[in-house]
Motif scaffolding. Structure first.
Motif, PDB file in Angstrom:
ATOM      1  N   GLY A 417       0.782  -1.230   0.000  1.00 51.92           N
ATOM      2  CA  GLY A 417       0.000   0.000   0.000  1.00 51.92           C
ATOM      3  C   GLY A 417       0.812   1.277   0.000  1.00 51.92           C
ATOM      4  N   LYS A 418       2.082   1.200  -0.393  1.00 52.59           N
ATOM      5  CA  LYS A 418       2.965   2.363  -0.338  1.00 52.59           C
ATOM      6  C   LYS A 418       3.084   3.099  -1.661  1.00 52.59           C
ATOM      7  N   GLN A 419       2.614   2.486  -2.755  1.00 50.25           N
ATOM      8  CA  GLN A 419       2.570   3.169  -4.047  1.00 50.25           C
ATOM      9  C   GLN A 419       1.552   2.450  -4.929  1.00 50.25           C
ATOM     10  N   SER A 420       1.091   3.157  -5.957  1.00 50.01           N
ATOM     11  CA  SER A 420       0.098   2.570  -6.851  1.00 50.01           C
ATOM     12  C   SER A 420       0.754   1.574  -7.803  1.00 50.01           C
ATOM     13  N   ALA A 421      -0.069   0.721  -8.416  1.00 49.31           N
ATOM     14  CA  ALA A 421       0.439  -0.195  -9.428  1.00 49.31           C
ATOM     15  C   ALA A 421       0.999   0.592 -10.616  1.00 49.31           C
ATOM     16  N   ASP A 422       0.338   1.702 -10.985  1.00 51.04           N
ATOM     17  CA  ASP A 422       0.837   2.536 -12.083  1.00 51.04           C
ATOM     18  C   ASP A 422       2.248   3.027 -11.807  1.00 51.04           C
ATOM     19  N   ALA A 423       2.479   3.464 -10.559  1.00 55.83           N
ATOM     20  CA  ALA A 423       3.801   3.981 -10.203  1.00 55.83           C
ATOM     21  C   ALA A 423       4.848   2.877 -10.265  1.00 55.83           C
ATOM     22  N   ALA A 424       4.511   1.687  -9.763  1.00 52.44           N
ATOM     23  CA  ALA A 424       5.471   0.574  -9.774  1.00 52.44           C
ATOM     24  C   ALA A 424       5.860   0.200 -11.193  1.00 52.44           C
ATOM     25  N   ILE A 425       4.866   0.060 -12.062  1.00 50.43           N
ATOM     26  CA  ILE A 425       5.158  -0.339 -13.436  1.00 50.43           C
ATOM     27  C   ILE A 425       5.899   0.777 -14.163  1.00 50.43           C
ATOM     28  N   GLY A 426       5.553   2.021 -13.868  1.00 51.37           N
ATOM     29  CA  GLY A 426       6.296   3.134 -14.463  1.00 51.37           C
ATOM     30  C   GLY A 426       7.756   3.137 -14.047  1.00 51.37           C
ATOM     31  N   ASN A 427       8.013   2.869 -12.765  1.00 49.56           N
ATOM     32  CA  ASN A 427       9.395   2.818 -12.279  1.00 49.56           C
ATOM     33  C   ASN A 427      10.170   1.685 -12.947  1.00 49.56           C
ATOM     34  N   LEU A 428       9.530   0.528 -13.090  1.00 46.34           N
ATOM     35  CA  LEU A 428      10.199  -0.600 -13.739  1.00 46.34           C
ATOM     36  C   LEU A 428      10.453  -0.306 -15.211  1.00 46.34           C
ATOM     37  N   GLY A 429       9.514   0.355 -15.857  1.00 46.82           N
ATOM     38  CA  GLY A 429       9.707   0.725 -17.259  1.00 46.82           C
ATOM     39  C   GLY A 429      10.884   1.657 -17.440  1.00 46.82           C
ATOM     40  N   ARG A 430      11.078   2.577 -16.494  1.00 47.73           N
ATOM     41  CA  ARG A 430      12.211   3.504 -16.597  1.00 47.73           C
ATOM     42  C   ARG A 430      13.538   2.782 -16.424  1.00 47.73           C
ATOM     43  N   VAL A 431      13.560   1.758 -15.577  1.00 49.17           N
ATOM     44  CA  VAL A 431      14.791   0.967 -15.436  1.00 49.17           C
ATOM     45  C   VAL A 431      15.166   0.333 -16.777  1.00 49.17           C
ATOM     46  N   VAL A 432      14.166  -0.226 -17.458  1.00 49.70           N
ATOM     47  CA  VAL A 432      14.418  -0.835 -18.768  1.00 49.70           C
ATOM     48  C   VAL A 432      14.891   0.205 -19.765  1.00 49.70           C
ATOM     49  N   THR A 433      14.221   1.340 -19.829  1.00 50.50           N
ATOM     50  CA  THR A 433      14.605   2.395 -20.768  1.00 50.50           C
ATOM     51  C   THR A 433      16.020   2.896 -20.503  1.00 50.50           C
ATOM     52  N   ASP A 434      16.335   3.145 -19.231  1.00 50.20           N
ATOM     53  CA  ASP A 434      17.676   3.630 -18.880  1.00 50.20           C
ATOM     54  C   ASP A 434      18.737   2.588 -19.252  1.00 50.20           C
ATOM     55  N   SER A 435      18.419   1.326 -18.999  1.00 50.39           N
ATOM     56  CA  SER A 435      19.377   0.274 -19.307  1.00 50.39           C
ATOM     57  C   SER A 435      19.653   0.208 -20.811  1.00 50.39           C
ATOM     58  N   LYS A 436      18.605   0.249 -21.594  1.00 48.07           N
ATOM     59  CA  LYS A 436      18.775   0.156 -23.055  1.00 48.07           C
ATOM     60  C   LYS A 436      19.461   1.405 -23.602  1.00 48.07           C
ATOM     61  N   ASN A 437      19.204   2.561 -23.011  1.00 46.60           N
ATOM     62  CA  ASN A 437      19.852   3.786 -23.476  1.00 46.60           C
ATOM     63  C   ASN A 437      21.334   3.809 -23.134  1.00 46.60           C
ATOM     64  N   ALA A 438      21.705   3.052 -22.080  1.00 45.32           N
ATOM     65  CA  ALA A 438      23.115   3.007 -21.678  1.00 45.32           C
ATOM     66  C   ALA A 438      23.963   2.249 -22.682  1.00 45.32           C
ATOM     67  N   GLY A 439      23.323   1.458 -23.558  1.00 47.79           N
ATOM     68  CA  GLY A 439      24.059   0.747 -24.599  1.00 47.79           C
ATOM     69  C   GLY A 439      24.741  -0.508 -24.101  1.00 47.79           C
TER      70      GLY A 439
END
Length: 439
Positions: A417-439
């Motif tokens: 109950g500390k964050q919404s499902a939208d926030a969790a999935i958004g945070n995980l999506g940013r990890v993927v994006t940052d990783s792929k952008n790092a090359g």
């Protein structure tokens, strides 16, 4: 967990058995002591008979065998069969699944990655990105009927970067006796039915459905598939941000709100699952808990039956999660031909059946299951019967090894109950994006 170090499996031309095994070292891994290398395997004209010429010391890195007993059996029943007729040796390093990625990446940076690496199914894209693996010879599997449904995710840009070894297919097991006692004669056909059935079965100290015993990440990924999604697309791009990742997490949160599931009730390591204890009626499970169920007298059809994770509605299909261990050869290996010959040997009838029976697991040559010692594993057979629904796996992207360590923490924050499902999935999506952008 302390893993015992092994003595080097040192086998000469006349040796017929593995050398003795002894403890000598660090607290979290095992590595057999080295001996002097001799002629390079590069003298071998082809991988098919590479071990017949030259000599040298190969190494293997794996998290597949979690106990010293299994490591002994693997040395004596699998490694000896290959190295016993050659002047090559195999030094084995065993670690735990959570430490394996760091062990691989640290060794890769240091230029001493093991010749044979056993990553988990779904890691190959990430390891290829780091230039860790050597593509397999085009003819490596020509005379082996490895199940194509497992092979497809090992091919990247038309090259095979690993071969499936032992696999697992997660299904839902349910206590037939407990459902029958409650007047329920059929398993649920949708996730909504699963939730309603679980609520009906809930009593004090008993839950209708235990989603967490196999691991939060595994169940969430399985549910993503049930809502018609995948963690990543076939091209390795982000897939769970299409609404399916949020729906899967909201479903788990709903189970907690219903009182069906409780993160605090997850059994500790080595403790029986809730379904074995008679504290739940349904739970996701892989082939690895079969012995636990069978030894508790629950392995027969009167007590346990299986179904795939039911669909979340719409055009979605049932979902089965596929996981397992892959055999790969390091790009840093000095003995690649010998290593590839070992991969071929490991997938032959006797070695593969022996390995699958030890774990237990589904051999990647699935036709061997019916004739192997693992044939009595009803969970493995149920998974194989539903393999056409196995559309989701843990991995399949360059970003996986960066995403993997943070998934459970983000999911748990939502379930607490500390964050919404939208926030969790958004945070995980940013990890993927940052990783792929790092090359």
């Amino acid at each position: 967990m302390r893993l015992q170090r092994r003595n080097l499996l040192r086998i000469g031309a006349v040796a017929a058995a593995a050398s003795g095994l002894s403890a000598c070292g660090s607290d979290d891994e095992t590595r057999q002591p080295a001996t002097a290398d001799s002629a390079s395997a590069s003298a071998s004209p082809t991988w098919r008979d590479a071990k017949s010429t030259g000599s040298g010391r190969l190494s293997l890195l794996s998290a597949m065998l979690g106990t010293s007993e299994l490591q002994d059996r693997y040395a004596n029943n699998v490694l000896t069969g290959f190295f016993g007729s050659s002047s090559y040796q195999m030094a084995t390093t065993y670690t735990t699944s959570d430490k394996l990625p760091d062990k691989i990446l640290t060794a890769l940076t240091g230029g001493d990655l093991a010749d044979v690496v056993m990553p988990e199914y779904g890691w190959l894209h990430s390891l290829r990105r780091r230039n860790a693996l050597e593509p397999a010879p085009a003819d490596l599997l020509d005379d082996l009927d490895v199940d194509e449904r497992f092979l497809s995710s090992c091919r990247i840009a038309d090259e095979l970067y690993g071969v499936p070894y032992t696999m697992d297919l997660q299904v839902i097991g349910y206590r037939v006796d407990l459902l029958t006692r409650a007047g329920i004669t059929e398993p649920p056909g949708t996730l909504d039915e699963l939730r309603e059935m679980a609520k009906e079965l809930n009593t004090d100290g008993f839950s209708g459905f235990d989603p967490f015993s196999p691991g939060l990440t595994r169940t969430w990924a399985n549910l993503v598939g049930a809502y018609g999604g995948t963690l990543f697309t076939e091209d390795g791009d982000l897939g769970f941000n299409d609404g399916t990742g949020i729906a899967a997490l909201d479903f788990l949160a709903g189970l907690i709100n219903d009182g069906t599931a409780d993160l605090s009730t997850i059994p500790g390591t080595g403790e029986p699952r809730l379904i074995t204890q008679g504290k739940t009626a349904m739970a996701p499970m892989g082939a690895g808990i079969w012995d636990e169920l069978d030894e508790a007298g629950l392995g027969d059809e009167a007590h346990i039956a299986f179904f795939p994770m039911p669909p979340g509605g719409g055009d979605a299909d049932p979902s089965v999660l596929r996981t397992g261990t892959v055999l790969s050869v390091s790009r840093q290996s000095r003995y690649q031909d010998v290593a590839f010959q070992f991969l071929h040997y490991a997938l032959e009838d006797q070695p593969l059946s022996t390995t699958a029976a030890m774990l237990p697991a589904i051999p990647s040559r699935t036709n061997l299951l019916v004739t192997s010692e693992a044939a009595s594993n009803r969970i493995a057979n149920a998974g194989l019967a539903n393999i056409d629904h196995a559309g989701v796996m843990l991995g399949g992207s360059d970003a996986w090894l960066d995403l993997r360590p943070v998934i459970e923490g983000q999911l748990r924050l939502t379930l607490e109950g500390k964050q919404s499902a939208d926030a969790a999935i958004g945070n995980l999506g940013r990890v993927v994006t940052d990783s792929k952008n790092a090359g």
